[in-house]
Structure formats: C-alpha cells, structure tokens
Design a protein around this motif. Structure first.
Motif, short mmCIF file in Angstrom:
data_model
loop_
_atom_site.label_atom_id
_atom_site.label_comp_id
_atom_site.label_asym_id
_atom_site.label_seq_id
_atom_site.Cartn_x
_atom_site.Cartn_y
_atom_site.Cartn_z
N LEU B 423 0.83 -1.22 0.00
CA LEU B 423 0.00 0.00 0.00
C LEU B 423 0.86 1.26 0.00
N PHE B 424 1.96 1.21 0.75
CA PHE B 424 2.80 2.41 0.88
C PHE B 424 4.14 2.20 0.19
N PHE B 425 4.09 1.54 -0.96
CA PHE B 425 5.33 1.20 -1.65
C PHE B 425 6.16 2.44 -2.00
N GLY B 426 5.46 3.51 -2.38
CA GLY B 426 6.17 4.76 -2.73
C GLY B 426 7.01 5.25 -1.57
N TRP B 427 6.40 5.23 -0.37
CA TRP B 427 7.10 5.67 0.84
C TRP B 427 8.23 4.72 1.19
N MET B 428 7.99 3.42 1.01
CA MET B 428 9.00 2.42 1.31
C MET B 428 10.18 2.49 0.33
#
Lengths: 146, 431
Positions: B423-428
């Motif tokens: 879900l938060f791949f961009g942040w990861m």
C-alpha cells in the motif's frame, strides 16, 4: 541410618521425619558408600523454579499460591529415586586426622561427614558438631572440668 | 564460475550448514570458516587479509558492544526486576492484563536495549510472578519473546538484523521510525490479539492467589538508586543522540560506545563484574561471519548471484521486495535471523551496484528477518534464551508448543507487513 539407590523421595522424606537426620548416606549391597543425599538436595526439588533462576529473592515476602504445595507437585517428584539426587560422596577414612575432617566439612559445607573403611564401606557418620567439639575441647576446655 | 568462486561457495555452504546443525558452537564454526576462507583466498589470490579486515562491519559491532555494556551497568541496579514487578502489579493478577503488561514492558525496553538481555532479565521475574499466582508461565514467556522480537523491528537498535541493515544501507534511527515503526505498530497489535486467541484457555484459568504478587515490593528489588539515576540519564542522552545521529553525522557505534564510556566513568561499576557478561561470543560470531561473507564477495559469487536476480528487480521492484520479505522470513524461521541477514546484505549491495534502487529491498529484508524469527524457537536469539530458561523449570517450552503460536504469529505479521508494504510502496522506496 542409610538409604539405597532405589529409595524414593517419598521414602527418604519419611526417614528424615522419623529419624531426625539431615544427611542420608547411599550404600550398595556390600555396604559401600556410593553417594550422599543432603537435606537441601531433598528440599530443593520442592522449591519453586524462580528460586534457582533469580539471584536475589529477598524482595519476595509472600509466596502466594506457593504456600500450598499442590498434590500434583508431590506426585511429580515422589517417584524420583536417590540415584537422581545423590551427589558424589565426600567421605574420610577411619584413621584420618582431625584437621583433615575439619577441612572437609568447611570446604564442602557439610552438615555430616561419612566415615568409611579401607574398602569404602560406611562405618559411621560424624556430625559437624561432633568434629568441632573434638577440635575445640582440648584447646579451649570442655567447660565441664574447672 | 571460476575455481575461486566454487571454493569460496563450498567453504561458506559447509560453515553455514554446520551453524544450522548446531552440533558445534556457532562462534567456533564461524571462526574456523573465516580462517579457512581467508587461507583459501590468500592461496588462490581472491581474498587478502586487508580485505578481510575491511569486511568486518565495525559500526555493527561497536553499536552492539556499546549497548551491551550500557545494559550491564543498568542491570546491576535491579532496574529490570523493578519495572517487571511494577507493571505486573498493575494487572492485579488478571492473566490477560498481565500478559499485556509484561509483553508491553519487554517490547518497550527492547526497542532501545538489547533484546536478549531484556528477555534474560524479565523472564525469571515472569516465572516468579506466574508461580506466585499459581498459573503456567508458558504463555507469558512466549508472548514476551514474540512481542519483543516483533517490536524490535521498529528501531535501528531494536534487533541485530536492523543494526546490520542500517549500517550497510546508511539508514538512520529516524529512517527506521518513519518506515518500519508504523508497520510494526500494526503487526504488534495483531500479534497481541492473536496471542489472546491462541492462549485463550490458559488465560481463562483464574490465579489461585494474587496476594503474593500484590505483596511484592518493587522498591526492594532496586538495590542501587544512585547508579540507576546516572545510567538512565546516560541512556536518555544516547537515545536522544540516536534520533539526531543523521544530522550530527555521528555513527550509532560512536554514540553507543561513547555512552558506555560515560556510564562506566560516572557509575564506576566493578569492571570484572560488568564486562564479562557482555555477549562476547555473539560479537565474535558476527566478526567471523563478516570475514567469511567477505570472501564470497571478493570471489565474485555475490555479484554472480545478484546478476541472476537483477532481471526480476528491474521488472517489478514491488514483487522483488515482497519476495525478499517472504524469503527472509522463511529463512529466518529456519536459522537465526542474524547469520541470514549478514549473508544477504552484500547481495542487496551488489544489486545496488547493478543500478537497482535498493531502499525497498532493505526495508523488506528488515521486516522479513524480524517477523520470520518468530516462527521457531531457534528463529531469534531471544527465542533461544526463553526456551533454554524454560528447560530449567517444571514447564519446559518444547518446539511443538512454540510453533503452535510462533508460526501463526509469523504468518500474520508477514501478511500485515506485505499489505502495508504494498500500500505504501512509494514511501518504502525512500529515503
């Protein structure tokens, strides 16, 4: 008062109650001393686990649920035999000197010192009080003679 | 493959297998493996003594050593018993609240302190409390290990794999707080609820006597208040500096060792009592394994391996990251997660050299190695400690008992981790 390797904890506990002794020499059929069970070895198996695990238990005043030993706990250990508990015996021979006997009880923190003959057969038990009296009396007087 | 690659791989595989089998102590195996690797490297010309020294990550060793010394100084004051008793009393003997309180205490302590030491010191008090209450200590011991393992993933210093990953990737304390910590919070709560479900019958047994617990005096467990105050102040400064180490350009190792020096100087404990309990064999194991893995790197095996998987990472970085997470988790269940992490770190570094954006892979490795360690009694050092300790009691924790709660916890935390990661791949994919 002696026990054998097959004596159970239950039987040993009865011996302690009836004979008022704190050290149980373990002997084989020939009377040879094969081990010694001390009162603290017998008591340790009834101790809660934390006693061995914590360095400091002085802050535990109320033992809560532990004050009532559960029947389960008794039956768990009743079948253990002296083979499971006995430590290698520390003993002296009959002709050993008084200082050697004293050193043995001090070094191994013994309540009683088994005495054996040349063949390793148990011939008697000297309590630490017996040995200390034998050591002190000639030096400091026995308090009986003026 | 070149002859050097075959030889270095063979040496590493044999050493790793022997660590897994556990017949010989892992530190001995790692040291022998490092010596053989270096001998082969010198003879065949693929690995030099200088390279071997450079392969040792002194930042990891220094951080661990510094924190171990600080914990030893703290330990001698009776602090851990104090906190455990204080929080346990707050549960008023209710088993479920007791599990929550002891689990939370262990987790919070192990966010900043060595996980292993925390468990070593809290577990005996847990056994004491369970015995006073007349209930089984097993659910509490397992919960402490599982919750502190899971919680440890949240911070740079929370568990050894994070220390290694942070050092290799250049991630700061703050990076972990903004990346793994939110995921861990959700996974930790899921673990807690799962434990309630798994141990529902054990936790339903009412304690036979709560007076024993309520009459414990935590103040009596504290034997040195003056030293405790000093150590807490030093630890506070150390944690504060951890938060700022990126901006201040200080390495975590320097902060931890500097803190250890300050605590030793200020508290002046008996050095002969404080330093021997430091886990020297663990530090030596790390150093030796770094040297052995350095040989693999020098011979080009890791580059070769990275070359094989680079295609996947170029194609779909999210899929590659999730694969890393699950492979790391399953591998960390089978072996202690520390050797696995040490062996896997250079592979990701090689992928970086091949032009892959490695940030998501590092975070996936941290989550997988941390959560996977929960599954089995040998998955993490804290688990090994709890099991070894329980074997000295009337209620030993067998592998079967462990796996019954460890595997569900591993699966649930990895699913939570994967979903949040996707879900938060961009942040990861930062920093």
């Amino acid at each position: 008062v002696t026990v054998t390797a097959s004596t159970t904890v239950e039987e040993a506990a009865r011996v302690v109650v009836q004979e008022r002794v704190g050290t149980l020499p373990v002997i084989d059929k020939e009377g040879v001393l094969t081990g010694v069970v001390r009162l603290q070895d017998l008591l340790r198996i009834f101790m809660p686990d934390f006693v061995a695990l914590l360095d400091n238990i002085d802050f535990v005043h109320d033992f809560g649920a532990l004050e009532q030993v559960q029947p389960q706990q008794i039956s768990d250990v009743a079948h253990l035999t002296m083979t499971d508990l006995a430590a290698t015996p520390v003993a002296v021979e009959e002709d050993c000197g008084l200082m050697a006997a004293l050193a043995a009880i001090v070094k191994h923190q013994l309540q009683d010192l088994p005495v054996v003959d040349k063949a390793g057969r148990l011939v008697g038990i000297a309590s630490r009080v017996d040995i200390a009296r034998a050591f002190f009396a000639p030096r400091f007087g026995d308090g009986l003679s003026p | 493959m070149t002859a050097a690659q075959v030889v270095s791989t063979a040496i590493f595989v044999v050493a790793f297998a022997m660590i897994l089998l556990g017949r010989i102590h892992r530190t001995i195996v790692a040291m022998a493996g490092a010596a053989v690797m270096l001998a082969a490297g010198i003879l065949m010309g693929f690995y030099s003594q200088e390279q071997a020294l450079h392969a040792i990550d002194f930042n990891t060793l220094g951080l661990l050593l510094g924190m171990m010394i600080l914990v030893q100084v703290l330990q001698q004051t009776g602090f851990f018993q104090y906190v455990a008793i204080l929080t346990a009393k707050a549960s008023r003997g209710n088993p479920w609240f007791l599990l929550v309180m002891l689990g939370t205490t262990t987790t919070v302590l192990s966010l900043f302190l060595d996980n292993v030491t925390t468990v070593v010191l809290i577990a005996p008090v847990t056994i004491l409390i369970a015995e006073l209450l007349g209930i089984s200590p097993v659910p509490f011991l397992i919960a402490e290990a599982l919750l502190s393992d899971t919680g440890g993933v949240a911070t740079l210093v929370g568990d050894p794999p994070n220390v290694i990953i942070g050092s290799a990737a250049g991630f700061t304390f703050g990076d972990f707080l903004t990346h793994t910590a939110p995921v861990v919070l959700v996974a930790w709560l899921a673990t807690l609820l799962l434990l309630r479900l798994l141990f529902r019958s054990e936790l339903a047994n009412p304690p036979r006597n709560i007076d024993g617990l309520m009459h414990l005096d935590e103040n009596e467990a504290l034997h040195d208040r003056a030293s405790l105050g000093k150590t807490i102040i030093v630890l506070g400064v150390v944690v504060l500096l951890f938060f700022l180490h990126g901006q201040l350009h200080l390495t975590p190792a320097y902060i931890a060792l500097g803190g250890a020096a300050a605590a030793l100087l200020w508290v002046r404990p008996d050095v002969d009592e404080t330093l021997p309990p430091v886990e020297w064999s663990v530090l030596l194991f790390f150093a030796a394994l770094f040297v052995a893995v350095g040989g693999l790197e020098a011979s080009g095996v890791l580059e070769l391996l990275a070359g094989r998987v680079v295609g996947l990472a170029q194609g779909n970085l999210l899929a590659a990251s999730l694969l890393v997470l699950w492979v790391a988790a399953i591998a960390s269940a089978a072996v202690d997660n520390i050797p696995f992490t040490i062996a896997f770190v250079p592979v990701i570094q090689q992928l970086g050299h091949l032009g892959i954006h490695t940030s998501p892979l590092w975070w996936a490795l941290a989550l997988g190695a941390g959560f996977g360690g929960n599954a089995t009694p040998i998955g993490s050092t804290a688990n090994i400690i709890v099991v070894t300790l329980s074997e000295k009691t009337r209620t030993p924790i067998t592998t079967r008992i462990w796996v019954r709660s460890g595997v569900p916890v591993m699966i649930v935390t990895c699913i939570v981790g994967s979903v949040l990661f996707a879900l938060f791949f961009g942040w990861m994919s930062t920093p």
